[in-house]
Design an enzyme around this catalytic site. Structure first.
Site, PDB file in Angstrom:
ATOM      1  CB  ALA A 152      70.242 -10.187   6.777  1.00 20.55           C
ATOM      2  CE  LYS A 177      67.171 -17.782  12.427  1.00 21.64           C
ATOM      3  NZ  LYS A 177      68.008 -16.705  12.994  1.00 21.64           N
ATOM      4  N   PRO A 178      64.462 -13.479  13.262  1.00 25.66           N
ATOM      5  CG  PRO A 178      64.590 -12.245  15.255  1.00 25.66           C
ATOM      6  CD  PRO A 178      63.851 -13.383  14.603  1.00 25.66           C
ATOM      7  CB  THR A 233      73.015 -18.403   4.324  1.00 25.34           C
ATOM      8  OG1 THR A 233      74.190 -18.004   4.987  1.00 25.34           O
ATOM      9  CG2 THR A 233      71.980 -18.832   5.329  1.00 25.34           C
ATOM     10  CD  GLU A 251      65.653  -9.689  -2.307  1.00 21.88           C
ATOM     11  OE1 GLU A 251      66.778  -9.234  -2.593  1.00 21.88           O
ATOM     12  OE2 GLU A 251      64.633  -9.442  -2.950  1.00 21.88           O
ATOM     13  CB  CYS A 285      72.487  -6.623   0.239  1.00 19.14           C
ATOM     14  SG  CYS A 285      70.967  -5.663   0.109  1.00 19.14           S
ATOM     15  CD  GLU A 386      77.857  -9.241   0.662  1.00 15.69           C
ATOM     16  OE1 GLU A 386      77.776 -10.413   1.064  1.00 15.69           O
ATOM     17  OE2 GLU A 386      76.862  -8.505   0.511  1.00 15.69           O
ATOM     18  CE  LYS A 456      76.390 -12.656 -12.993  1.00 16.17           C
ATOM     19  NZ  LYS A 456      77.259 -11.572 -13.517  1.00 16.17           N
ATOM     20  N   GLY A 459      70.510 -13.999  -6.128  1.00 13.88           N
ATOM     21  CA  GLY A 459      69.207 -14.524  -5.758  1.00 13.88           C
ATOM     22  C   GLY A 459      68.149 -14.337  -6.815  1.00 13.88           C
TER      23      GLY A 459
HETATM   24  P1  NAD Z   1      73.371 -15.048   7.036  1.00 14.16           P
HETATM   25  O1  NAD Z   1      73.337 -15.714   5.734  1.00 14.16           O
HETATM   26  O2  NAD Z   1      74.416 -15.416   8.005  1.00 14.16           O
HETATM   27  O3  NAD Z   1      71.967 -15.251   7.809  1.00 14.16           O
HETATM   28  C1  NAD Z   1      70.732 -14.861   7.270  1.00 14.16           C
HETATM   29  C2  NAD Z   1      69.620 -15.536   8.049  1.00 14.16           C
HETATM   30  O4  NAD Z   1      69.612 -16.933   7.764  1.00 14.16           O
HETATM   31  C3  NAD Z   1      69.788 -15.423   9.568  1.00 14.16           C
HETATM   32  O5  NAD Z   1      68.514 -15.270  10.165  1.00 14.16           O
HETATM   33  C4  NAD Z   1      70.403 -16.757   9.938  1.00 14.16           C
HETATM   34  O6  NAD Z   1      70.171 -17.132  11.261  1.00 14.16           O
HETATM   35  C5  NAD Z   1      69.698 -17.677   8.972  1.00 14.16           C
HETATM   36  N1  NAD Z   1      70.420 -18.923   8.702  1.00 14.16           N
HETATM   37  C6  NAD Z   1      71.756 -19.115   8.650  1.00 14.16           C
HETATM   38  N2  NAD Z   1      72.041 -20.411   8.363  1.00 14.16           N
HETATM   39  C7  NAD Z   1      70.852 -21.049   8.208  1.00 14.16           C
HETATM   40  C8  NAD Z   1      70.464 -22.379   7.913  1.00 14.16           C
HETATM   41  N3  NAD Z   1      71.367 -23.339   7.691  1.00 14.16           N
HETATM   42  N4  NAD Z   1      69.150 -22.660   7.831  1.00 14.16           N
HETATM   43  C9  NAD Z   1      68.227 -21.696   8.013  1.00 14.16           C
HETATM   44  N5  NAD Z   1      68.520 -20.427   8.336  1.00 14.16           N
HETATM   45  C10 NAD Z   1      69.817 -20.097   8.413  1.00 14.16           C
HETATM   46  O7  NAD Z   1      73.394 -13.494   6.697  1.00 14.16           O
HETATM   47  P2  NAD Z   1      73.682 -12.256   7.663  1.00 14.16           P
HETATM   48  O8  NAD Z   1      75.099 -12.296   8.114  1.00 14.16           O
HETATM   49  O9  NAD Z   1      72.587 -12.169   8.679  1.00 14.16           O
HETATM   50  O10 NAD Z   1      73.465 -11.027   6.643  1.00 14.16           O
HETATM   51  C11 NAD Z   1      74.457 -10.564   5.797  1.00 14.16           C
HETATM   52  C12 NAD Z   1      74.228 -11.051   4.382  1.00 14.16           C
HETATM   53  O11 NAD Z   1      72.900 -10.757   3.974  1.00 14.16           O
HETATM   54  C13 NAD Z   1      75.133 -10.349   3.378  1.00 14.16           C
HETATM   55  O12 NAD Z   1      75.627 -11.273   2.447  1.00 14.16           O
HETATM   56  C14 NAD Z   1      74.191  -9.360   2.700  1.00 14.16           C
HETATM   57  O13 NAD Z   1      74.585  -8.958   1.417  1.00 14.16           O
HETATM   58  C15 NAD Z   1      72.911 -10.126   2.689  1.00 14.16           C
HETATM   59  N6  NAD Z   1      71.774  -9.215   2.533  1.00 14.16           N
HETATM   60  C16 NAD Z   1      71.050  -9.245   1.372  1.00 14.16           C
HETATM   61  C17 NAD Z   1      69.991  -8.353   1.181  1.00 14.16           C
HETATM   62  C18 NAD Z   1      69.154  -8.357  -0.075  1.00 14.16           C
HETATM   63  O14 NAD Z   1      68.070  -7.790  -0.058  1.00 14.16           O
HETATM   64  N7  NAD Z   1      69.592  -8.948  -1.178  1.00 14.16           N
HETATM   65  C19 NAD Z   1      69.681  -7.433   2.182  1.00 14.16           C
HETATM   66  C20 NAD Z   1      70.446  -7.432   3.349  1.00 14.16           C
HETATM   67  C21 NAD Z   1      71.493  -8.331   3.515  1.00 14.16           C
END
Ligand code: NAD
Length: 491
Positions: A152, A177-178, A233, A251, A285, A386, A456, A459
């Site tokens: 993320a 992949k970032p 996602t 996560e 998060c 969120e 829940k 994740g």
């Molecule tokens: P996102 O779900 O948009 O993207 C996360 C990653 O998944 C990105 O690299 C994105 O390119 C990739 N992705 C998106 N669609 C995909 C697909 N169909 N197939 C494969 N890869 C795909 O999340 P974001 O906007 O980057 O981050 C914000 C979210 O992340 C928030 O909901 C936040 O709470 C969560 N987060 C969770 C934690 C944790 O440790 N639990 C930590 C940080 C952020």
């Protein structure tokens, strides 16, 4: 001091930047000025395939090198990162808008995560089973092979280091992949690690989730997916990973309660809530944005939080004393602003903030005021969804069971905070809240080694801990008979 950012990066495969197979590119924009910081490849399935091939060729030798060698090389990566902490912090702040002091702390946390796993992999052991007689049963922990990891954008460097280190420590190779908005520190740290690690052990492909990310999830050469991202996602990725039978760690997001009891030290709680709700501009998060305060102390707590908000130093994120910077990208800021409008429409009262800010020296930066809503009820969208920005909601309660029902009433289950002077009550509440991480009289502390992850909808699987490393291994069991002669089964 300013540092250089490449204008154009390639894919990082086999320890060098290589040109992608198409002309598709993504821009990484400055959240401070809106200018293009750099362009990166928008990778396709062929690019992902090249990265997986490099990783597949690399991991058996990397595993064979043994834990002592892997430890030594990973320690070197951590040392190099720490030695260049100021440069990495500057790059992180440029790409994300987060304040320099948080970026610097994030770099040192990233180095610490790597050191933790570098040491921990030396302690990995297999079991023997007392079968009896001449039969030996031996368990060996082996790597899975190639791991696909999706990050993320909110803690780009930390996430990269913390997610790849446990996989590498036990002998896997990774394709990472970032997230689209913030690729720079990942690419720069991959380059630095490439000076230390064998080629193909760490590979980075940039690009859109729906294309590059989906190609990683679909690739048959990858054995496990680890993703940090939004709940929707994560679920999509889990369904796609099932098609090729991959393991997965999720996560995901949170909507985390901070429970304030009537006996809490309110000054301490107000400080902790400020950190919990506004650290990294609330783009965390674990953001402790749902403040559930006992009715006897809610007003006093609200006043303390409102009085502390002006002490946050919002401004030039490169200044060493700035404590709040910008949001990460425009569409996300607009989404947070939408939530503030929704809160107003739902009838909540704005106790602090509530809009944009123009701040020198970046008047077009994506700044938002730290915002606190009062008169919040559990059914409001701002209390249930969120927001992922600097927006907190103050709720009140007078019955502990009803408060717990509200706290546990959402599908999220990532983190919670508990503020009380009563030790026993703190631990009873900690057991009762549905969350993977509970903080008592503190918030947003993430020690390396302490298992972190959600329950829940937030994740499953744990990060930052010994068990994270185990989850990147599989057990091979070997049964041997050391009898001098072959047993005769059929006579
Ligand atoms: P996102 O779900 O948009 O993207 C996360 C990653 O998944 C990105 O690299 C994105 O390119 C990739 N992705 C998106 N669609 C995909 C697909 N169909 N197939 C494969 N890869 C795909 O999340 P974001 O906007 O980057 O981050 C914000 C979210 O992340 C928030 O909901 C936040 O709470 C969560 N987060 C969770 C934690 C944790 O440790 N639990 C930590 C940080 C952020």
């Amino acid at each position: 001091m300013a540092y250089a950012i490449e204008k154009e990066y390639g894919l990082y495969i086999g320890n060098r930047f290589v040109a992608p197979s198409s002309n598709a590119r993504l821009e990484s924009l400055s959240p401070l000025t809106g200018e293009v910081l750099c362009v990166v490849p928008d990778a396709n399935a062929a690019d992902v395939d090249a990265a997986v091939s490099a990783a597949r060729a690399a991991w058996p030798k990397w595993f064979d090198a043994g834990p002592r060698k892997r430890q030594a090389l990973l320690m070197k990566c951590a040392d190099r990162l720490a030695a260049e902490a100021e440069r990495f912090a500057w790059l992180e702040t440029s790409d994300t808008g987060k304040p320099w002091r948080e970026s610097l702390a994030n770099v040192h946390t990233a180095a610490d995560r790597i050191r933790y796993y570098a040491g921990a992999c030396r302690a990995l052991e297999g079991n023997t089973l007392p079968v009896g007689g001449t039969i030996l049963s031996l368990d060996f922990r082996e790597p899975l092979g190639v791991i696909g990891i999706l990050g993320a954008w909110n803690f780009p460097l930390n996430m990269f280091a913390g997610k790849i280190a446990p996989a590498l420590a036990v002998g896997n190779a990774v394709v990472y992949k970032p997230a689209e908005p913030t690729p720079i520190t990942t690419l720069e740290f991959a380059r630095l690690m490439g000076e230390i690690l064998p080629p193909g052990v760490v590979n980075v492909v940039t690009g859109n989730g729906e294309t590059a990310g989906a190609a990683i999830v679909a690739h048959p050469g990858i054995r496990k997916i680890s993703i940090t991202g939004a709940v929707e996602t994560g679920r999509r990725v889990m369904a796609a990973a099932a098609a090729t039978g991959k393991q997965i760690t999720l996560e995901l997001g949170g909507k985390n309660a901070q429970i304030v009891c009537e006996d809490a030290d309110l000054d301490r709680a107000a400080q902790g809530i400020l950190l919990g709700a506004f650290m990294n501009q609330g783009q965390v998060c674990t953001s402790g944005s749902r403040i559930l305060a006992h009715k006897k102390v809610a007003q006093a707590l609200g006043e303390k939080i409102v009085a502390l908000i002006p002490k946050l130093k919002i401004g030039d994120p490169f200044a060493k004393d700035t404590t709040m910077g910008t949001l990460c990208y425009r569409e996300h800021m607009d989404r947070v602003l939408d939530y503030i409008a929704i809160g107003r429409r739902e009838g909540a009262t704005v106790l602090a903030g509530g809009g944009r800010l123009a701040v020198k020296p970046f008047p077009n930066g994506l700044y938002l005021q730290p915002t606190l809503f009062g008169d919040v009820t559990a059914d409001m969208r701002i209390a249930r969804e969120e927001i992922f920005g600097p927006v907190a909601t103050l709720h009140t309660w007078d019955d502990e069971d009803a408060m717990l029902a509200e706290s546990n009433g959402l599908d999220y289950g990532l983190a919670a905070g508990i503020w009380t002077r009563d030790f026993g009550r703190a631990h009873r509440l900690a057991r009762a809240v549905e969350a993977g991480r509970v903080w008592i009289n503190c918030y947003n502390l993430f020690p390396s080694g302490a298992a972190f992850g959600g329950s829940k909808g937030s994740g499953f699987g744990r990060e930052d801990a010994f068990e994270t490393m185990l989850a990147f291994t599989q057990v091979k069991n070997v049964v041997a008979d050391i009898a001098a002669e072959q047993r005769r089964f059929y006579e």
